[in-house]
Design a protein around this motif. Structure first.
Motif, short mmCIF file in Angstrom:
data_model
loop_
_atom_site.label_atom_id
_atom_site.label_comp_id
_atom_site.label_asym_id
_atom_site.label_seq_id
_atom_site.Cartn_x
_atom_site.Cartn_y
_atom_site.Cartn_z
N UNK A 10 -54.57 -1.71 24.72
CA UNK A 10 -53.47 -1.47 23.55
C UNK A 10 -53.91 0.01 23.59
N UNK A 11 -55.26 0.91 23.72
CA UNK A 11 -54.60 2.69 23.37
C UNK A 11 -54.57 3.48 24.58
N UNK A 12 -54.49 2.25 25.26
CA UNK A 12 -52.96 3.42 26.37
C UNK A 12 -51.77 2.96 26.16
N UNK A 13 -51.18 1.14 26.09
CA UNK A 13 -50.08 1.26 25.80
C UNK A 13 -49.07 2.40 24.74
N UNK A 14 -50.13 2.51 23.37
CA UNK A 14 -49.68 2.73 22.36
C UNK A 14 -50.10 4.76 22.74
N UNK A 15 -50.09 4.89 23.40
CA UNK A 15 -50.54 6.86 24.57
C UNK A 15 -48.96 7.09 25.04
N UNK A 59 -46.27 5.37 25.16
CA UNK A 59 -45.38 4.82 24.21
C UNK A 59 -45.19 6.42 23.13
N UNK A 60 -46.27 6.46 22.91
CA UNK A 60 -46.09 8.18 22.09
C UNK A 60 -44.97 9.33 22.65
N UNK A 61 -45.73 8.91 24.23
CA UNK A 61 -45.35 10.49 25.19
C UNK A 61 -43.75 10.21 25.81
N UNK A 62 -43.46 8.29 25.84
CA UNK A 62 -41.98 8.35 25.95
C UNK A 62 -41.29 8.59 24.53
N UNK A 63 -41.05 8.80 23.72
CA UNK A 63 -41.09 9.16 22.44
C UNK A 63 -40.66 10.46 22.20
N UNK A 64 -42.18 11.03 22.36
CA UNK A 64 -42.29 12.61 22.24
C UNK A 64 -41.23 13.70 23.31
N UNK A 65 -40.82 12.69 24.76
CA UNK A 65 -40.62 13.28 25.91
C UNK A 65 -38.88 12.79 25.07
N UNK A 66 -38.53 11.51 25.33
CA UNK A 66 -37.07 11.69 24.50
C UNK A 66 -36.40 10.77 24.11
N UNK A 67 -37.19 10.87 22.75
CA UNK A 67 -36.24 10.88 21.74
C UNK A 67 -36.04 12.09 20.51
N UNK A 68 -35.85 11.35 19.25
CA UNK A 68 -35.04 13.21 18.74
C UNK A 68 -35.90 12.86 17.58
N UNK A 69 -36.21 14.76 17.29
CA UNK A 69 -37.81 14.82 16.09
C UNK A 69 -36.65 14.16 14.86
N UNK A 70 -38.51 13.44 14.41
CA UNK A 70 -36.84 12.88 12.42
C UNK A 70 -37.36 13.94 11.66
N UNK A 71 -39.06 14.29 11.49
CA UNK A 71 -39.52 14.68 10.19
C UNK A 71 -41.51 15.58 10.49
N UNK A 72 -42.29 15.39 9.56
CA UNK A 72 -43.47 16.14 9.93
C UNK A 72 -44.08 16.05 8.96
N UNK A 73 -45.06 15.32 9.09
CA UNK A 73 -45.91 14.90 7.68
C UNK A 73 -47.34 15.08 8.01
N UNK A 74 -48.08 15.43 7.24
CA UNK A 74 -49.63 16.06 7.76
C UNK A 74 -49.75 17.23 8.55
N UNK A 93 -37.50 8.49 36.21
CA UNK A 93 -38.09 7.19 36.75
C UNK A 93 -39.76 8.44 36.82
N UNK A 94 -39.26 9.85 38.07
CA UNK A 94 -40.19 10.08 38.28
C UNK A 94 -40.68 11.06 36.80
N UNK A 95 -39.97 11.39 36.00
CA UNK A 95 -40.81 12.31 34.78
C UNK A 95 -41.69 11.34 34.19
N UNK A 96 -41.27 10.10 34.01
CA UNK A 96 -42.66 9.27 33.34
C UNK A 96 -43.62 8.95 33.95
N UNK A 97 -43.02 9.04 35.46
CA UNK A 97 -44.61 8.47 36.20
C UNK A 97 -45.78 10.11 35.95
N UNK A 98 -45.28 11.03 35.67
CA UNK A 98 -45.91 12.37 35.17
C UNK A 98 -46.36 12.07 34.37
N UNK A 99 -45.69 11.19 33.17
CA UNK A 99 -46.32 11.59 31.95
C UNK A 99 -47.61 9.77 31.98
N UNK A 100 -47.68 9.11 33.15
CA UNK A 100 -48.68 7.92 33.00
C UNK A 100 -48.27 7.16 33.30
#
Length: 391
Positions: free
Chosen positions: A132-137, A139-154, A173-180
């Motif tokens: 679970x911990x590694x999956x979460x990381x 998914x976080x990398x996927x969103x910060x690299x390819x998702x759109x900025x929404x907002x900031x909180x704290x 493919x290669x970019x995601x490999x670099x992200x683990x």
């Protein structure tokens, strides 16, 4: 931001239980608040024994996402499946399954989420041979690299989950490999390419909610990196297929220990064939009924280490657990276990938090297991709890 609230007791929805249970991998807890992104909004949740409180941040001025006037309460009621009467289901499962009755005492307020199908599919492709911990990381990398900025909180920046067209290019493919992501990178990119093409023809993954389980599973298993378990998880957690029971290695072991008399299949094989998978899943569906997948999630969640310790029980349930523990005299019992390691029997021994296990070896054919009951703070060496894997 003002807080809205939904009246629902914690025994019917426990944020700590549901959002830690390995269904969704984007929720993070800071102090008493849970934070994630849903429908291109940053959602902040907290809870007391009687209410869930919520507030949201829509896309900020510097976000590329369009502002939406959403009914946040309706979104949350849909996301947490609050139309399902969990009390009735718990009572039914306890009446037909004595093992469920024991475990449900340590795991209250667990519900199946109704997630976005595309996000759910990608996350469970990432779950193969992972924790679970590694999956979460990931998914976080996927969103910060390819998702759109929404907002900031704290001080934390939040991003949307990237749609399939954003992930279909071969370079992903290669970019995601670099992200683990390892070998899962190719699965994500190729699946995104297929889904993007399918959507361009006017189709939507949400439409699969009205299709049969067989049709939906068949479609999902055409995607790269999707086998029976991943397909069934997606069917259960985003496609409204409540009766389906996904079988991972953990549920294989649970079935072997607790439900083998109800399952007409040999557990001698070390690998899970399609016949074995289908037999276990079908037998548990027959036992638990139309919402069997929900019962499976409760069994899975109850076996996570934090739940074995009673971390998320309400005060009344904690008192009951303490009473059961103090009612058992502190004593040592010798148990002989054939061929199984101490780790394999630990789940049964501590099923309702009444025992800890100490052993000097797990390799001999016959292992001597020492059990200490009723003393949670024992200073003797115990097997450390492990975060359960989604494999």
């Amino acid at each position: 931001m003002t807080w809205g609230r939904i009246k629902i007791p914690i025994k019917e929805l426990s944020l700590d239980s549901v959002l830690r249970s390995g269904q969704s991998f984007r929720w993070k807890k800071y102090d008493d608040e849970w934070v994630s992104v849903l429908h291109s909004q940053v959602l902040i949740l907290k809870q007391d024994p009687h209410y869930v409180y919520y507030r949201s941040l829509g896309p900020s001025a510097d976000s590329p996402l369009p502002a939406e006037d959403r009914d946040v309460e309706a979104d949350l009621r849909d996301y947490f499946n609050l139309n399902v009467d969990i009390n009735r289901l718990y009572s039914h499962w306890a009446s037909v399954d004595r093992h469920f009755e024991k475990r449900s005492q340590l795991c209250q307020g667990v519900r199946i989420l109704r997630q976005d199908p595309w996000e759910n599919l990608c996350c469970f492709i990432c779950s193969s041979n992972n924790n679970i911990k590694r999956i979460s990381q990931m998914v976080e990398n996927l969103c910060s690299r390819y998702g759109s900025y929404v907002a900031s909180y704290n001080g934390i920046m939040y991003y949307s989950f990237p749609p399939a067209p954003e992930l279909r290019a071969p370079a992903v493919d290669q970019e995601l490999r670099k992200l683990g992501f390892g070998y899962r990178a190719a699965y994500i990119q190729k699946t995104a390419d297929k889904i993007a093409e399918w959507q361009a023809a006017g189709n939507s993954l949400h439409d699969l909610r009205t299709r049969s389980l067989a049709e939906t599973r068949e479609f999902l298993m055409e995607m790269n990196g999707v086998g029976p378990k991943v397909a069934d998880c997606v069917c259960l957690m985003s496609m409204d297929k409540h009766a389906v029971v996904p079988i991972d290695t953990h549920m294989w072991n649970v079935s072997k220990k607790l439900y083998k008399d109800a399952i007409k299949v040999s557990f001698a094989s070390k690998s899970m064939t399609k016949l074995v998978y289908d037999s276990i899943s079908s037998a548990l569906t027959a036992l638990w009924g139309d919402y069997a997948g929900w019962a499976q999630q409760i069994i899975f969640t109850s076996d996570l280490s934090d739940f074995q310790k009673g971390v998320f029980l309400d005060e009344n349930a904690k008192a009951q657990l303490a009473a059961r523990r103090t009612a058992v005299k502190a004593e040592e019992v010798e148990i002989e276990v054939k061929t199984e390691t101490a780790a394999e029997v630990k789940t049964e021994l501590v099923e309702i938090g009444l025992a800890t296990v100490a052993t000097d070896t797990g390799r001999s054919k016959r292992t001597r297991i020492k059990v200490e009951t009723a003393i949670e703070t024992t200073a003797k060496a115990t097997l450390p709890p492990k975060r359960r894997r989604r494999t």
